[in-house]
Each structure stands twice: as C-alpha cells, then as structure tokens.
Design a protein around this motif. Structure first.
Motif, PDB file in Angstrom:
ATOM      1  N   MET A  19       0.848  -1.185   0.000  1.00 34.01           N
ATOM      2  CA  MET A  19       0.000   0.000   0.000  1.00 34.01           C
ATOM      3  C   MET A  19       0.886   1.238   0.000  1.00 34.01           C
ATOM      4  SD  MET A  19      -2.870   1.290   2.764  1.00 34.01           S
ATOM      5  CE  MET A  19      -3.414  -0.353   3.029  1.00 34.01           C
ATOM      6  N   THR A  20       0.543   2.193  -0.835  1.00 31.99           N
ATOM      7  CA  THR A  20       1.278   3.448  -0.869  1.00 31.99           C
ATOM      8  C   THR A  20       0.556   4.488  -0.033  1.00 31.99           C
ATOM      9  OG1 THR A  20       0.106   4.190  -2.814  1.00 31.99           O
ATOM     10  CG2 THR A  20       2.148   2.993  -3.203  1.00 31.99           C
ATOM     11  N   THR A  21       1.290   5.487   0.393  1.00 33.10           N
ATOM     12  CA  THR A  21       0.709   6.582   1.150  1.00 33.10           C
ATOM     13  C   THR A  21       0.083   7.566   0.187  1.00 33.10           C
ATOM     14  OG1 THR A  21       2.436   6.307   2.807  1.00 33.10           O
ATOM     15  CG2 THR A  21       1.232   8.381   2.835  1.00 33.10           C
ATOM     16  N   PRO A  22      -1.119   8.041   0.476  1.00 30.77           N
ATOM     17  CA  PRO A  22      -1.720   9.020  -0.441  1.00 30.77           C
ATOM     18  C   PRO A  22      -0.898  10.303  -0.469  1.00 30.77           C
ATOM     19  CG  PRO A  22      -3.036   8.799   1.558  1.00 30.77           C
ATOM     20  CD  PRO A  22      -1.954   7.759   1.624  1.00 30.77           C
ATOM     21  N   PRO A  23      -0.946  11.021  -1.586  1.00 27.32           N
ATOM     22  CA  PRO A  23      -0.134  12.237  -1.728  1.00 27.32           C
ATOM     23  C   PRO A  23      -0.755  13.466  -1.081  1.00 27.32           C
ATOM     24  CG  PRO A  23      -1.305  11.809  -3.737  1.00 27.32           C
ATOM     25  CD  PRO A  23      -1.614  10.666  -2.812  1.00 27.32           C
ATOM     26  N   PHE A  24      -1.610  13.258  -0.086  1.00 28.07           N
ATOM     27  CA  PHE A  24      -2.244  14.386   0.572  1.00 28.07           C
ATOM     28  C   PHE A  24      -2.399  14.077   2.055  1.00 28.07           C
ATOM     29  CE2 PHE A  24      -5.330  11.776  -1.751  1.00 28.07           C
ATOM     30  CZ  PHE A  24      -6.037  11.211  -0.702  1.00 28.07           C
ATOM     31  N   ALA A  25      -2.439  15.135   2.836  1.00 35.11           N
ATOM     32  CA  ALA A  25      -2.651  15.008   4.273  1.00 35.11           C
ATOM     33  C   ALA A  25      -4.143  15.101   4.564  1.00 35.11           C
ATOM     34  CB  ALA A  25      -1.901  16.125   5.000  1.00 35.11           C
ATOM     35  N   ALA A  26      -4.516  14.710   5.770  1.00 30.72           N
ATOM     36  CA  ALA A  26      -5.906  14.869   6.195  1.00 30.72           C
ATOM     37  C   ALA A  26      -6.280  16.352   6.112  1.00 30.72           C
ATOM     38  CB  ALA A  26      -6.075  14.353   7.616  1.00 30.72           C
TER      39      ALA A  26
ATOM     40  N   VAL B 238     -11.265  17.029  -3.922  1.00 32.75           N
ATOM     41  CA  VAL B 238     -11.117  16.329  -2.652  1.00 32.75           C
ATOM     42  C   VAL B 238     -11.073  14.834  -2.902  1.00 32.75           C
ATOM     43  CG1 VAL B 238     -12.218  18.115  -1.247  1.00 32.75           C
ATOM     44  CG2 VAL B 238     -13.612  16.257  -2.177  1.00 32.75           C
ATOM     45  N   ALA B 239     -10.457  14.135  -1.978  1.00 37.50           N
ATOM     46  CA  ALA B 239     -10.530  12.679  -1.938  1.00 37.50           C
ATOM     47  C   ALA B 239     -11.556  12.344  -0.855  1.00 37.50           C
ATOM     48  CB  ALA B 239      -9.169  12.082  -1.604  1.00 37.50           C
ATOM     49  N   THR B 240     -12.463  11.438  -1.196  1.00 33.52           N
ATOM     50  CA  THR B 240     -13.593  11.122  -0.324  1.00 33.52           C
ATOM     51  C   THR B 240     -13.586   9.639   0.016  1.00 33.52           C
ATOM     52  OG1 THR B 240     -14.852  12.854  -1.430  1.00 33.52           O
ATOM     53  CG2 THR B 240     -16.109  11.281  -0.146  1.00 33.52           C
ATOM     54  N   THR B 241     -13.874   9.341   1.257  1.00 33.51           N
ATOM     55  CA  THR B 241     -13.927   7.953   1.700  1.00 33.51           C
ATOM     56  C   THR B 241     -14.936   7.164   0.863  1.00 33.51           C
ATOM     57  OG1 THR B 241     -14.181   6.552   3.649  1.00 33.51           O
ATOM     58  CG2 THR B 241     -15.625   8.440   3.513  1.00 33.51           C
ATOM     59  N   PRO B 242     -14.646   5.894   0.576  1.00 36.19           N
ATOM     60  CA  PRO B 242     -15.557   5.118  -0.269  1.00 36.19           C
ATOM     61  C   PRO B 242     -16.877   4.742   0.410  1.00 36.19           C
ATOM     62  CG  PRO B 242     -13.685   3.792   0.381  1.00 36.19           C
ATOM     63  CD  PRO B 242     -13.420   5.176   0.876  1.00 36.19           C
ATOM     64  N   ARG B 243     -16.969   4.974   1.704  1.00 37.14           N
ATOM     65  CA  ARG B 243     -18.243   4.800   2.402  1.00 37.14           C
ATOM     66  C   ARG B 243     -18.451   6.057   3.236  1.00 37.14           C
ATOM     67  NH1 ARG B 243     -21.552   0.668   2.915  1.00 37.14           N
ATOM     68  NH2 ARG B 243     -20.018  -0.952   2.517  1.00 37.14           N
ATOM     69  N   LEU B 244     -19.507   6.804   2.924  1.00 31.81           N
ATOM     70  CA  LEU B 244     -19.763   8.050   3.624  1.00 31.81           C
ATOM     71  C   LEU B 244     -20.115   7.782   5.084  1.00 31.81           C
ATOM     72  CD1 LEU B 244     -21.807   9.917   0.871  1.00 31.81           C
ATOM     73  CD2 LEU B 244     -19.402  10.227   1.480  1.00 31.81           C
ATOM     74  N   PRO B 245     -19.999   8.794   5.928  1.00 30.57           N
ATOM     75  CA  PRO B 245     -20.283   8.595   7.355  1.00 30.57           C
ATOM     76  C   PRO B 245     -21.667   8.011   7.657  1.00 30.57           C
ATOM     77  CG  PRO B 245     -19.155  10.674   7.042  1.00 30.57           C
ATOM     78  CD  PRO B 245     -19.472  10.135   5.667  1.00 30.57           C
TER      79      PRO B 245
ATOM     80  N   ALA C 165     -12.049  14.784 -14.860  1.00 29.26           N
ATOM     81  CA  ALA C 165     -11.150  15.925 -14.638  1.00 29.26           C
ATOM     82  C   ALA C 165     -10.620  15.908 -13.210  1.00 29.26           C
ATOM     83  CB  ALA C 165     -11.870  17.234 -14.933  1.00 29.26           C
ATOM     84  N   GLY C 166     -11.477  15.575 -12.251  1.00 31.16           N
ATOM     85  CA  GLY C 166     -11.020  15.473 -10.862  1.00 31.16           C
ATOM     86  C   GLY C 166      -9.914  14.457 -10.711  1.00 31.16           C
ATOM     87  N   HIS C 167     -10.069  13.300 -11.351  1.00 31.79           N
ATOM     88  CA  HIS C 167      -9.020  12.285 -11.303  1.00 31.79           C
ATOM     89  C   HIS C 167      -7.749  12.775 -11.984  1.00 31.79           C
ATOM     90  CE1 HIS C 167      -7.334   8.171 -12.613  1.00 31.79           C
ATOM     91  NE2 HIS C 167      -6.938   8.439 -11.387  1.00 31.79           N
ATOM     92  N   ALA C 168      -7.895  13.402 -13.134  1.00 37.40           N
ATOM     93  CA  ALA C 168      -6.714  13.899 -13.854  1.00 37.40           C
ATOM     94  C   ALA C 168      -5.963  14.937 -13.024  1.00 37.40           C
ATOM     95  CB  ALA C 168      -7.132  14.494 -15.197  1.00 37.40           C
ATOM     96  N   LEU C 169      -6.684  15.819 -12.355  1.00 34.16           N
ATOM     97  CA  LEU C 169      -6.024  16.831 -11.518  1.00 34.16           C
ATOM     98  C   LEU C 169      -5.330  16.195 -10.328  1.00 34.16           C
ATOM     99  CD1 LEU C 169      -8.811  19.535 -11.628  1.00 34.16           C
ATOM    100  CD2 LEU C 169      -6.469  19.819 -12.488  1.00 34.16           C
ATOM    101  N   ALA C 170      -5.977  15.220  -9.696  1.00 39.97           N
ATOM    102  CA  ALA C 170      -5.410  14.569  -8.518  1.00 39.97           C
ATOM    103  C   ALA C 170      -4.205  13.704  -8.869  1.00 39.97           C
ATOM    104  CB  ALA C 170      -6.475  13.730  -7.821  1.00 39.97           C
ATOM    105  N   ALA C 171      -4.313  12.962  -9.955  1.00 38.72           N
ATOM    106  CA  ALA C 171      -3.258  12.012 -10.325  1.00 38.72           C
ATOM    107  C   ALA C 171      -2.114  12.665 -11.083  1.00 38.72           C
ATOM    108  CB  ALA C 171      -3.861  10.883 -11.170  1.00 38.72           C
ATOM    109  N   GLY C 172      -2.389  13.793 -11.730  1.00 40.05           N
ATOM    110  CA  GLY C 172      -1.366  14.465 -12.517  1.00 40.05           C
ATOM    111  C   GLY C 172      -1.474  14.115 -13.984  1.00 40.05           C
ATOM    112  N   PRO C 173      -0.854  14.932 -14.831  1.00 41.48           N
ATOM    113  CA  PRO C 173      -0.930  14.712 -16.278  1.00 41.48           C
ATOM    114  C   PRO C 173      -0.401  13.338 -16.683  1.00 41.48           C
ATOM    115  CG  PRO C 173       0.062  16.843 -15.777  1.00 41.48           C
ATOM    116  CD  PRO C 173      -0.067  16.101 -14.477  1.00 41.48           C
ATOM    117  N   GLY C 174      -1.066  12.748 -17.693  1.00 39.85           N
ATOM    118  CA  GLY C 174      -0.603  11.491 -18.250  1.00 39.85           C
ATOM    119  C   GLY C 174      -1.220  10.251 -17.630  1.00 39.85           C
ATOM    120  N   VAL C 175      -2.026  10.399 -16.586  1.00 39.56           N
ATOM    121  CA  VAL C 175      -2.631   9.232 -15.946  1.00 39.56           C
ATOM    122  C   VAL C 175      -4.002   8.940 -16.538  1.00 39.56           C
ATOM    123  CG1 VAL C 175      -3.473   8.255 -13.765  1.00 39.56           C
ATOM    124  CG2 VAL C 175      -1.332   9.553 -13.813  1.00 39.56           C
TER     125      VAL C 175
END
Length: 178
Positions: A1-8, A43-50, A135-145
């Motif tokens: 598992m990799t660490t996400p590129p963002f903090a809480a 934003v990155a959102t949990t796969p199960r909402l509260p 577009a959200g995924h492209a912005l989060a992951a960076g160009p080329g993904v």
C-alpha cells in the motif's frame, strides 16, 4: 500500500470545500488537488460516507469554476467526441483502463466497499460518462494518468494554474513554476 499524496484536511479546508459545494462536505479524507492560490479544487472522499452510503467517486471536483467548465463541455457535446477517441484509439483505451485501475487502487487505501467493488468513476474503463469525475481524477493524479480527463481539462476554459476563486479579494494570478 502506498501513502496518499495528501494530508488529512484541516477544519479550514473543510469549510472552504463546504462553501464551494454549497452544503456540508462529507467524508473528505484529503485535498487531492488545489487551485493556484491554494484553495481546494479536488477532494478525496472515503468510499463509504459517514452515514454508511457507498460512494464510488473518490476524487471529487469541488472548485466552482472547474465544475462550471466541465458542465459547459458536457453541454456542448464534447463527451461524444471523447467517447469516439476512446473507441478509436487503442492507446487511449489502454491508458484509460490503467487510469481506472489506478483510481481503484487509490480508493482502496481508504477501505473496501463490496457494493462498489470494481466501480471507479466517470464511466471508466469503457465509457465517457462524467467529465467532472474524470477531470477530478486527472487533476489529482497528474498529467498522463487519465487521458480523457486530461483532454477534458485541455479543452476547458479552466486551469488550476490561474486563480479564479470567487472569494472577496482573490487575485487572478499565475501559479509559480514548480
């Protein structure tokens, strides 16, 4: 598992996202992309909402100008053109499948939700369904993904490198070169 590129997210960031959305932000685990001024764009959102609801859209576009730009593209029939690109170009199709797999791996770091297993967002890996999600995924992951998300951003009137935040006193400025 990799660490996400963002903090809480901080409470101040959640407040900005809530203002952008016009409702309370739910399940935000990080700011995945930002505007030139530093405000959240994705934003990155949990796969199960509260409240227990499965939520497949891990990368969620929140910046008002960015969401408006994607809505404009959808209204001007760009999606069929992008779908044709996906159907006609094996390289784009392969990259789009890889983007789907990358998206799922990113989301999986925040929990497994059987109801949405294998479901990413935006129609990946075989359709073009929602430019906001792509577009959200492209912005989060960076160009080329995500090739379709990258193309949607390239065709839009919005860029994260120019601040267009609608807060009082927000300046229009170019982002510093990295």
């Amino acid at each position: 598992m990799t660490t996400p590129p963002f903090a809480a997210p901080t409470p101040a960031e959640i407040a900005v996202v809530s203002a952008q959305l016009g409702r309370p932000a739910r399940g935000v685990v990080g700011i995945a992309a930002r505007c030139a001024c530093g405000n959240p764009a994705v934003v990155a959102t949990t796969p199960r909402l509260p409240d227990g609801t499965p939520f497949p859209t891990f990368y969620y576009l929140t910046h008002p100008a960015a969401t408006a730009a994607m809505s404009t593209l959808e209204a001007t029939q760009v999606m069929p053109e992008l779908a044709a690109l996906l159907a006609d170009d094996e390289g784009v199709a392969a990259a789009y499948l890889a983007a789907h797999e990358s998206y799922l791996a990113d989301r999986r770091q925040f929990g497994e939700v059987p109801e949405i297993d294998g479901v990413s967002a935006g129609g990946m890996p075989t359709r073009v369904k929602c430019l906001h999600a792509l577009a959200g995924h492209a912005l989060a992951a960076g160009p080329g993904v995500n090739p379709i998300g990258d193309e949607a951003l390239a065709r839009s009137a919005w860029s994260p490198s120019i601040c267009r935040c609608e807060e009082p006193g927000a300046a229009m400025r170019e982002a510093p070169d990295a």
